[in-house]
Design a protein around this motif. Structure first.
Motif, PDB file in Angstrom:
ATOM      1  N   ALA A  64     -18.829  32.534 -10.991  1.00 25.69           N
ATOM      2  CA  ALA A  64     -18.033  32.404  -9.773  1.00 25.69           C
ATOM      3  C   ALA A  64     -16.550  32.565 -10.086  1.00 25.69           C
ATOM      4  O   ALA A  64     -15.791  33.156  -9.326  1.00 25.69           O
ATOM      5  CB  ALA A  64     -18.311  31.044  -9.128  1.00 25.69           C
ATOM      6  N   SER A  65     -16.161  32.050 -11.245  1.00 20.64           N
ATOM      7  CA  SER A  65     -14.747  32.124 -11.633  1.00 20.64           C
ATOM      8  C   SER A  65     -14.297  33.569 -11.796  1.00 20.64           C
ATOM      9  O   SER A  65     -13.208  33.945 -11.369  1.00 20.64           O
ATOM     10  CB  SER A  65     -14.527  31.386 -12.956  1.00 20.64           C
ATOM     11  N   ALA A  66     -15.134  34.386 -12.432  1.00 20.46           N
ATOM     12  CA  ALA A  66     -14.751  35.778 -12.665  1.00 20.46           C
ATOM     13  C   ALA A  66     -14.549  36.514 -11.344  1.00 20.46           C
ATOM     14  O   ALA A  66     -13.753  37.439 -11.250  1.00 20.46           O
ATOM     15  CB  ALA A  66     -15.819  36.474 -13.498  1.00 20.46           C
ATOM     16  N   ASP A 125     -13.527  34.945  -8.690  1.00 19.03           N
ATOM     17  CA  ASP A 125     -12.579  34.126  -7.932  1.00 19.03           C
ATOM     18  C   ASP A 125     -13.224  33.688  -6.611  1.00 19.03           C
ATOM     19  O   ASP A 125     -12.610  33.723  -5.545  1.00 19.03           O
ATOM     20  CB  ASP A 125     -11.304  34.943  -7.684  1.00 19.03           C
ATOM     21  N   PHE A 126     -14.490  33.282  -6.729  1.00 17.75           N
ATOM     22  CA  PHE A 126     -15.283  32.972  -5.535  1.00 17.75           C
ATOM     23  C   PHE A 126     -14.671  31.847  -4.711  1.00 17.75           C
ATOM     24  O   PHE A 126     -14.322  30.797  -5.227  1.00 17.75           O
ATOM     25  CB  PHE A 126     -16.709  32.570  -5.939  1.00 17.75           C
ATOM     26  N   GLU A 127     -14.561  32.092  -3.436  1.00 17.32           N
ATOM     27  CA  GLU A 127     -14.035  31.076  -2.524  1.00 17.32           C
ATOM     28  C   GLU A 127     -14.880  30.995  -1.261  1.00 17.32           C
ATOM     29  O   GLU A 127     -15.522  31.969  -0.865  1.00 17.32           O
ATOM     30  CB  GLU A 127     -12.612  31.444  -2.096  1.00 17.32           C
ATOM     31  N   VAL A 128     -14.831  29.841  -0.629  1.00 20.99           N
ATOM     32  CA  VAL A 128     -15.461  29.653   0.675  1.00 20.99           C
ATOM     33  C   VAL A 128     -14.355  29.393   1.700  1.00 20.99           C
ATOM     34  O   VAL A 128     -13.503  28.530   1.494  1.00 20.99           O
ATOM     35  CB  VAL A 128     -16.440  28.456   0.655  1.00 20.99           C
TER      36      VAL A 128
END
Lengths: 350, 350
Positions: free
Chosen positions: A199-201, A203-206
């Motif tokens: 998710a970090s790679a 830059d996962f956001e909700v």
């Protein structure tokens, strides 16, 4: 009560917040005249969604042609260079971003400023056709690409969004309501994980949105003002005995209850059981807000009594586009509104 | 995780969605160094809120001066011609409109387009000072009047909004989050009713917003994707034995739990009891999202284990500005995110 919505607005087979997920999995149904034929759910289950994807056409399956059981779950259309089923190692590019965006009640004005800004920044916007159509033109026109599929392709559509982000694009995947309410927030993360990406790679956001429970509650006044529960009657991903057990637990307490996915022809029994369980604990005159087809041409908002709810399952008022708002023992109806007191009146003199 | 908020953004003593209500009633507290002294709650309770109102100044009571216990609950300032305690018969004018508007996460970009449009149309905007300050200048400048009071005047402020609408003005009363989540939707209706007016005559509407549970959940990933509960640990309006009973009921089932108002110096025991009850049913390694001071300078977002939660009650991480998101037995942490699966994985191969 005028103009907001808590569902989708077209005539295809949609539902409130989270419905995309639910109806995708449960299979398409033909609008009001629901049938169990359809596609997506059954087909995907039988065939394995990971190696299948919805066709990229926006023709509906399960919308107006309930007999069309074949157009979903077909082989993937070649809209990207990457095969579905790929892992992070199949992508050479620096990954782009992936954002799960809740569109809220289902009309442009129900969207937050942040949701709008996020969509404007995205290279690609991915979602169920109905929801893509709800986004204002000036937003969708700013994107390089739209990828929309009918409701039957929830898993494959989400995988498509992940693949596009891994391929270097900034991707927004959209749904109505909030990504945390029976919706795509968790699925997106699960698929990222399954591909060996992080998710970090990405830059996962909700980006949160207004859930259907809130936008439907607003239509009937203030039914959910105290401790509250959201529960789905769909037994496709949760066994019915668990759903029943949860209903018993919360009905015995003072929770107000927002019920998602209350009814389909396939799940008539679930609705009936839910009514019976609620009646074991709450008086027959407990108010229930019924919001059908919110934001659609066939929208209906009614406040009924719990004792008559089960019989309404036979009517057009209750189907997969309906959200129910069940009051607690203190909830009352006044001037056409449901009011659940918070207890001020016992503390203050007004 | 970057820019949205699920609380207020100033340094005064605020809380997430519904906090306005909660903290108003529980009395102001002095930011991180909370004390039980304060005003509003206690004073209003002792004195009877209906004949009292917060002063219209925006100086904080219970914000930075915890020893200031007198500036709330004072006699009403003469900001309208009508006395508080008036009924519908005291007003000659054709009534205006009354709209309860949820501002969402607490920063302008978290507001929906409809909320913004509603505020732009309002003659008067009424709310807790902190939230009024969150509204963009171009919106507040379009209003004829702002009426803001510190947190201690929830009931009287809402009555002021109703009176202004009865006097013929179009009034928007605002709060963070959603008006249906521990907030002012119901209180407004109760006060309209108590005055012998009707919701219909005021064309009363609720404009929904993104609740704190959703905006905080977004910050930690996808913790609430399945059936979920909102529960407040404030025992000011709900007896603690009911709160405990509700916690037992939902902890035993597979609900994820969003906990509002988890802690104050006065209610340390409630937090401890809640932790103990949850631990009776869920493993010590159950993930819990902790969002403190969302959107404020002192925002902190952490994912902890249920087993360590109680001890964190002694730290700055958990106070009235904190929202907790308790996972169910299937919730796991991956790459810094909480994920509550919906069950896709058992149905689909990905």
């Amino acid at each position: 009560m005028s103009d907001t919505t808590c569902g989708a607005t077209d005539d295809s087979n949609s539902n409130n917040d989270g419905s995309d997920t639910e109806t995708a999995i449960d299979g398409g149904r033909g609008g009001e005249t629901a049938t169990d034929s359809g596609c997506g759910g059954e087909t995907a289950t039988d065939g394995g969604a990971a190696t299948e994807a919805a066709s990229a056409s926006s023709s509906a399956c399960g919308a107006n042609d309930a007999s069309n059981a074949s157009s979903c779950g077909a082989s993937k259309s070649a809209t990207t260079d990457e095969a579905v089923g790929s892992t992070v190692d199949d992508f050479d590019a620096d990954p782009g971003r992936l954002v799960a965006v809740g569109l809220g009640p289902g009309q442009p004005e129900g969207m937050t400023g942040r949701a709008r800004a996020t969509l404007l920044e995205a290279d690609h916007i991915v979602g169920y056709t109905t929801y893509i159509n709800l986004i204002p033109d000036e937003v969708t026109e700013a994107a390089d690409e739209l990828y929309d599929t009918p409701m039957c392709g929830e898993v494959s559509r989400t995988e498509e969004a992940v693949d596009r982000a891994l391929a270097g694009h900034d991707v927004a995947i959209v749904g109505s309501g909030d990504p945390n309410v029976y919706a795509l927030g968790g699925l997106a993360l699960e698929i990222v994980e399954s591909k060996g990406a992080t998710a970090s790679a990405l830059d996962f956001e909700v980006v949160p949105g207004v859930p259907a429970a809130q936008s439907c509650a607003a239509r009937v006044g203030a039914p959910l003002v105290n401790d509250s529960v959201s529960i789905s009657l769909s037994d496709h991903l949760t066994p019915m005995d668990e759903i029943e057990s949860r209903l018993h637990a919360v009905a015995a307490e003072g929770f107000t209850v927002a019920i998602y996915n209350p009814w389909s022809r396939k799940r008539r029994e679930n609705f009936e059981r839910a009514c019976e369980i609620l009646m074991e604990y709450r008086p027959a005159d407990t108010p229930v807000g019924v919001v059908h087809g919110a934001g659609r041409d066939d929208e209906r908002v009614e406040i009924v009594e719990l004792g008559e709810l089960e019989s309404l399952g036979e009517t057009d008022l209750i189907d997969m586009t309906t959200t129910l708002l069940v009051g607690n023992e203190e909830t009352y109806v006044w001037d056409g509104r449901m009011i659940t007191p918070r207890g001020y009146e016992s503390k203050y003199d007004y």
